[in-house]
Design a protein around this motif. Structure first.
Motif: not given
Length: 198
Positions: A51-57
């Protein structure tokens, strides 16, 4: 005679059938192994996005999009400004070219009088149009007065300083000389400014 007739073996028990069956089975096993090897080689492991990676992307994509739009807006604004400046320059050039030579000369002469002799607006106009002065036509003199960049109060002050330093005149006498029709022809407001700032 019946003893001589041998019973026939079923075909699936015959040696040639068994050999064929074994070859087919070995071939099938071999091809299955190759397919599994291909699958292992070509299939890469799927890494799931947190979820964090998706939000960062998504944040980065949004920032990139905003930056691109901002750059496009800045480029459009710069281009519009350049076009505006070019248009203003073209209009100024066209206006400059449409001004008669005599009007331009009157303006230059008026600037010279203000810078060197600290003359008033009325004094400059009279000098430009006087038959004993410059002899410009009234419309050329008026063009000069309308287009000259002058601080008439500062001109009055400099003229007052000249009277005070070279002729030792009183404030009242300087004021009268500045506003006189036969003197400098400054306005009362300009003359008062000059006297107040001596």
């Amino acid at each position: 005679m019946s003893e001589k007739i041998k019973a026939k073996k079923p075909f699936y028990k015959r040696w040639w059938f068994i050999v064929i069956a074994v070859i087919v089975i070995i071939g099938a096993i071999g091809s299955m192994g190759e397919e599994d090897a291909d699958k292992v080689e070509t299939t890469s492991p799927v890494v799931e996005e947190t979820a964090d990676e998706k939000a960062a992307r998504e944040t980065k994509e949004t920032e990139d999009k905003v930056a691109t739009e901002q750059k496009a807006l800045e480029e459009a604004a710069a281009k519009a400004e350049e076009e505006k400046v070019a248009q203003e320059e073209a209009e100024a050039k066209a206006k400059e070219e449409s001004i008669p030579r005599e009007h331009k000369s009157a303006l230059k002469k008026a600037e010279s009088y203000v810078e060197t002799m600290y003359m008033s607006k009325a004094g400059v106009y009279d000098q430009l149009t006087s038959e004993y002065g410059e002899g410009f036509p009234p419309e050329a003199a008026q063009y000069a007065i309308d287009n000259i960049e002058a601080d008439w109060k500062e001109s009055a002050l400099k003229k007052a300083q000249t009277y005070a330093e070279t002729m030792d005149m009183s404030d009242a006498a300087i004021y009268d000389q500045l506003i006189s029709e036969h003197g400098e022809k400054f306005t009362p407001e300009e003359a008062q400014y000059a006297v107040d700032n001596l």
